[in-house]
Design a protein around this motif. Structure first.
Motif, PDB file in Angstrom:
ATOM      1  N   MET A 349      34.178  42.752 -15.549  1.00 40.09           N
ATOM      2  CA  MET A 349      34.172  44.105 -15.467  1.00 40.09           C
ATOM      3  C   MET A 349      33.604  44.858 -16.712  1.00 40.09           C
ATOM      4  O   MET A 349      33.882  44.295 -17.879  1.00 40.09           O
ATOM      5  N   ALA A 350      32.880  46.029 -16.876  1.00 42.28           N
ATOM      6  CA  ALA A 350      32.251  46.457 -17.835  1.00 42.28           C
ATOM      7  C   ALA A 350      32.627  47.973 -17.715  1.00 42.28           C
ATOM      8  O   ALA A 350      32.306  48.721 -16.679  1.00 42.28           O
ATOM      9  N   ILE A 351      33.283  48.733 -18.894  1.00 42.45           N
ATOM     10  CA  ILE A 351      33.736  49.967 -18.946  1.00 42.45           C
ATOM     11  C   ILE A 351      32.966  50.658 -19.829  1.00 42.45           C
ATOM     12  O   ILE A 351      32.792  50.305 -21.166  1.00 42.45           O
ATOM     13  N   ILE A 352      32.005  51.407 -19.673  1.00 45.03           N
ATOM     14  CA  ILE A 352      31.111  51.899 -20.414  1.00 45.03           C
ATOM     15  C   ILE A 352      30.987  53.419 -20.519  1.00 45.03           C
ATOM     16  O   ILE A 352      31.193  54.275 -19.217  1.00 45.03           O
ATOM     17  N   PHE A 353      31.064  54.079 -21.397  1.00 43.76           N
ATOM     18  CA  PHE A 353      31.365  55.516 -21.723  1.00 43.76           C
ATOM     19  C   PHE A 353      30.603  56.098 -22.946  1.00 43.76           C
ATOM     20  O   PHE A 353      30.178  55.176 -24.011  1.00 43.76           O
ATOM     21  N   GLY A 354      30.220  57.183 -23.096  1.00 46.78           N
ATOM     22  CA  GLY A 354      29.526  57.857 -24.180  1.00 46.78           C
ATOM     23  C   GLY A 354      30.635  58.275 -25.242  1.00 46.78           C
ATOM     24  O   GLY A 354      31.606  58.401 -25.165  1.00 46.78           O
ATOM     25  N   ASP A 355      30.040  57.686 -26.599  1.00 50.18           N
ATOM     26  CA  ASP A 355      31.289  58.053 -27.531  1.00 50.18           C
ATOM     27  C   ASP A 355      31.497  59.794 -27.745  1.00 50.18           C
ATOM     28  O   ASP A 355      32.151  60.232 -28.842  1.00 50.18           O
ATOM     29  N   MET A 356      30.741  60.595 -27.023  1.00 46.20           N
ATOM     30  CA  MET A 356      30.709  61.950 -27.262  1.00 46.20           C
ATOM     31  C   MET A 356      31.607  62.432 -26.126  1.00 46.20           C
ATOM     32  O   MET A 356      31.286  63.687 -25.761  1.00 46.20           O
ATOM     33  N   ASP A 357      31.853  61.666 -25.057  1.00 47.22           N
ATOM     34  CA  ASP A 357      32.214  62.119 -23.552  1.00 47.22           C
ATOM     35  C   ASP A 357      33.588  62.641 -23.746  1.00 47.22           C
ATOM     36  O   ASP A 357      34.438  61.908 -24.076  1.00 47.22           O
ATOM     37  N   PRO A 358      34.025  63.897 -23.459  1.00 49.27           N
ATOM     38  CA  PRO A 358      35.201  64.276 -23.437  1.00 49.27           C
ATOM     39  C   PRO A 358      36.075  63.776 -22.237  1.00 49.27           C
ATOM     40  O   PRO A 358      37.173  63.667 -22.176  1.00 49.27           O
ATOM     41  N   LEU A 359      35.227  63.546 -21.117  1.00 48.49           N
ATOM     42  CA  LEU A 359      35.942  63.128 -19.930  1.00 48.49           C
ATOM     43  C   LEU A 359      36.393  61.477 -19.784  1.00 48.49           C
ATOM     44  O   LEU A 359      37.645  61.296 -19.544  1.00 48.49           O
ATOM     45  N   ALA A 360      35.419  60.974 -20.417  1.00 47.58           N
ATOM     46  CA  ALA A 360      35.760  59.441 -20.305  1.00 47.58           C
ATOM     47  C   ALA A 360      35.579  58.972 -21.927  1.00 47.58           C
ATOM     48  O   ALA A 360      34.623  58.864 -22.309  1.00 47.58           O
ATOM     49  N   SER A 361      36.501  58.661 -22.565  1.00 47.98           N
ATOM     50  CA  SER A 361      36.652  58.329 -23.933  1.00 47.98           C
ATOM     51  C   SER A 361      37.471  57.213 -24.307  1.00 47.98           C
ATOM     52  O   SER A 361      37.932  56.547 -23.099  1.00 47.98           O
ATOM     53  N   VAL A 362      37.773  56.846 -25.490  1.00 46.71           N
ATOM     54  CA  VAL A 362      38.443  55.675 -25.833  1.00 46.71           C
ATOM     55  C   VAL A 362      39.853  55.848 -25.217  1.00 46.71           C
ATOM     56  O   VAL A 362      40.490  54.832 -24.596  1.00 46.71           O
ATOM     57  N   GLU A 363      40.400  56.842 -25.196  1.00 49.57           N
ATOM     58  CA  GLU A 363      41.825  57.394 -25.067  1.00 49.57           C
ATOM     59  C   GLU A 363      41.864  57.301 -23.626  1.00 49.57           C
ATOM     60  O   GLU A 363      42.717  56.737 -23.124  1.00 49.57           O
ATOM     61  N   SER A 364      41.013  57.770 -22.786  1.00 49.88           N
ATOM     62  CA  SER A 364      41.175  57.928 -21.418  1.00 49.88           C
ATOM     63  C   SER A 364      40.830  56.744 -20.470  1.00 49.88           C
ATOM     64  O   SER A 364      40.847  56.452 -19.308  1.00 49.88           O
ATOM     65  N   THR A 365      40.113  55.507 -21.356  1.00 46.81           N
ATOM     66  CA  THR A 365      39.768  54.375 -20.345  1.00 46.81           C
ATOM     67  C   THR A 365      40.418  53.037 -21.245  1.00 46.81           C
ATOM     68  O   THR A 365      40.418  52.172 -20.492  1.00 46.81           O
ATOM     69  N   ARG A 366      41.184  53.353 -22.141  1.00 45.78           N
ATOM     70  CA  ARG A 366      42.159  52.326 -22.891  1.00 45.78           C
ATOM     71  C   ARG A 366      43.030  51.565 -21.719  1.00 45.78           C
ATOM     72  O   ARG A 366      43.197  50.356 -21.792  1.00 45.78           O
ATOM     73  N   SER A 367      43.572  52.316 -20.952  1.00 45.73           N
ATOM     74  CA  SER A 367      44.756  51.664 -19.997  1.00 45.73           C
ATOM     75  C   SER A 367      44.185  50.468 -19.006  1.00 45.73           C
ATOM     76  O   SER A 367      44.861  49.524 -18.820  1.00 45.73           O
ATOM     77  N   VAL A 368      42.867  50.849 -18.500  1.00 49.88           N
ATOM     78  CA  VAL A 368      42.336  49.940 -17.834  1.00 49.88           C
ATOM     79  C   VAL A 368      41.828  48.620 -18.319  1.00 49.88           C
ATOM     80  O   VAL A 368      42.032  47.577 -17.837  1.00 49.88           O
ATOM     81  N   TYR A 369      41.490  48.958 -19.535  1.00 49.00           N
ATOM     82  CA  TYR A 369      41.002  47.906 -20.465  1.00 49.00           C
ATOM     83  C   TYR A 369      42.108  46.976 -20.728  1.00 49.00           C
ATOM     84  O   TYR A 369      41.896  45.695 -20.566  1.00 49.00           O
ATOM     85  N   ARG A 370      43.163  47.388 -21.115  1.00 45.80           N
ATOM     86  CA  ARG A 370      44.393  46.637 -21.568  1.00 45.80           C
ATOM     87  C   ARG A 370      44.913  45.970 -20.360  1.00 45.80           C
ATOM     88  O   ARG A 370      45.502  44.811 -20.366  1.00 45.80           O
TER      89      ARG A 370
END
Length: 424
Positions: A349-370
């Motif tokens: 799996m690859a979870i890719i997001f923009g570092d300026m994206d307010p919709l998909a961010s580190v905070e909002s993608t962390r749970s699936v990564y972990r």
């Protein structure tokens, strides 16, 4: 003894061109096919089938299903060079358009119903929600790609909402060989206060719109009744004049869809104005946080806003708002909790997001990564990117290389474990 000349080429063979040197149209043959959902919709999948090239294509024939996001269509993927970059590697690309979007339009359902003498889908008038995409559209598309390519498993890539339903699907099905999500949050609204406020205010706004439309409908009915009475009275004396005074049939106003297509076209016109005004450009850039204009061509983004927007049902928006208010991702018709399925994702799996994206961010993608158990797991922000340009901007080449790497890993590890397993 004569030493070898280090300046001479080490190997000889056909020239391997760069992506920019290759003509896009020489890379594929384009077709489309229709898949039928279990609840009566006909969905169109556009296929870019790779054409064998004289240079090496390491992923030739690997099937990849692309699914767009909220209120978008196939142009999410075709507005830039996303498709070309993957075709260069030989990927067999299948682009789904969800119900009511692009070629899977409402007009197309009416055409099919007339042609095959069958009933229209019961939710045709914007009566569907995210559950419909998850329970019917995605299974039909996956089954269709598997059938067309004669593969047991396929690769999947979703942008925004397309990636979110991909998370859910991968948690309970074994059809994917690899999953790529681009700009797809697993905790929608986390770290984005404005979106949370909008979600909490959505029921009130929806109720106010309903009351306003009810008032307009009542006023229209009273006006129509008056005209009908006048028409009958006059008609008793002069039939022709009575018919002229008869009111036209009036359709009741209902708030069942959000005209995102019209909104995006309005935004496109504002961007056009900003091109001629530095002050307006600064204002527009500050207000619009979903696009970083420095990482995408203005012509491309304007074209996408004009052609890539679709009307979206109110129920889809309400389901998103409910997810945000409750902090959940649930298919309400079956009770399936997407988040509980995260730990069952074990495919690459690859979870890719923009570092300026307010919709998909580190905070909002962390749970699936972990939670995911994938041995190959990429969690990567794309520097300087927001949300929309991720599939069409200046940095899609590195994103396509991430997709290439994932597919190559999956191909080489179909029958063996990784040499360096992931540490948990």
């Amino acid at each position: 003894m004569r030493l070898p000349d280090w300046r001479a080429p080490a190997t000889s063979g056909p020239h391997t061109p760069s992506i920019d040197e290759v003509d896009f149209r020489a890379l594929y043959s384009k077709t489309k096919y229709v898949v039928e959902t279990a609840d009566g919709w006909s969905l169109v999948i556009t296929r870019y089938r790779p054409v064998k090239q004289p240079f090496a294509q390491p992923l030739f024939g690997e099937p990849l299903l692309l699914v767009h996001g909220f209120s978008q269509n196939r142009h999410t993927w075709t507005a830039g060079q996303f498709v070309k970059n993957l075709l260069f590697f030989g990927v067999d690309i299948h682009i789904l358009e969800l119900r009511g979007h692009g070629k899977s339009s409402i007009a197309f359902q009416k055409e099919r119903a007339e042609r095959f003498k069958r009933p229209l889908p019961p939710d045709l008038d914007y009566g569907w929600d995210i559950d419909s995409y998850f329970l019917y559209d995605l299974p039909a598309a996956v089954s269709g790609v598997k059938r067309i390519t004669r593969r047991e498993r396929i690769f999947y890539c979703g942008h925004s909402m397309g990636g979110m339903i991909g998370y859910g699907y991968a948690g309970i099905h074994d059809d994917f060989e690899g999953l790529i999500t681009i700009g797809s949050p697993a905790d929608l609204g986390r770290g984005f206060m404005l979106l949370r406020l909008l979600a909490h205010g959505a029921p009130l706004v929806g109720g106010m719109i309903d009351m306003t439309l009810a008032g307009l409908n009542l006023g229209g009915e009273v006006e129509g009744l008056g005209k009908r009475l006048l028409s009958r009275g006059v008609g008793a004396l002069n039939a022709g004049l009575g018919r002229k005074l008869a009111p036209e049939d009036r359709r009741a106003l209902r708030f069942n869809a959000v005209p995102v297509d019209l909104i995006l076209k309005f935004v496109e016109r504002q961007i056009g104005k900003a091109e001629d005004s530095p002050v307006y450009h600064q204002l527009q850039t500050r207000l619009n946080r979903l696009i970083n204009p420095e990482r995408v061509g203005t012509d491309d983004i304007r074209w996408l806003l004009r052609e890539g927007g679709e009307r979206e049902p109110r129920k889809v928006l309400e389901q998103f708002a409910r997810w945000i208010r409750r902090g959940e991702m649930v298919c309400y018709r079956t009770g399936y909790d997407f988040k509980r399925g995260f730990e069952k994702i074990s495919i690459p799996m690859a979870i890719i997001f923009g570092d300026m994206d307010p919709l998909a961010s580190v905070e909002s993608t962390r749970s699936v990564y972990r939670a995911a158990k994938s041995e190959y797991l990429l969690w990567r922000p794309v520097k300087g990117n927001s949300h929309i340009e991720l599939t069409m901007g200046h940095d899609i080449r590195q994103i396509c290389y991430d997709i290439k790497n994932l597919i190559e890993y999956a191909r080489t590890h179909r029958n063996r474990s990784p040499a360096l397993p992931r540490l948990r």
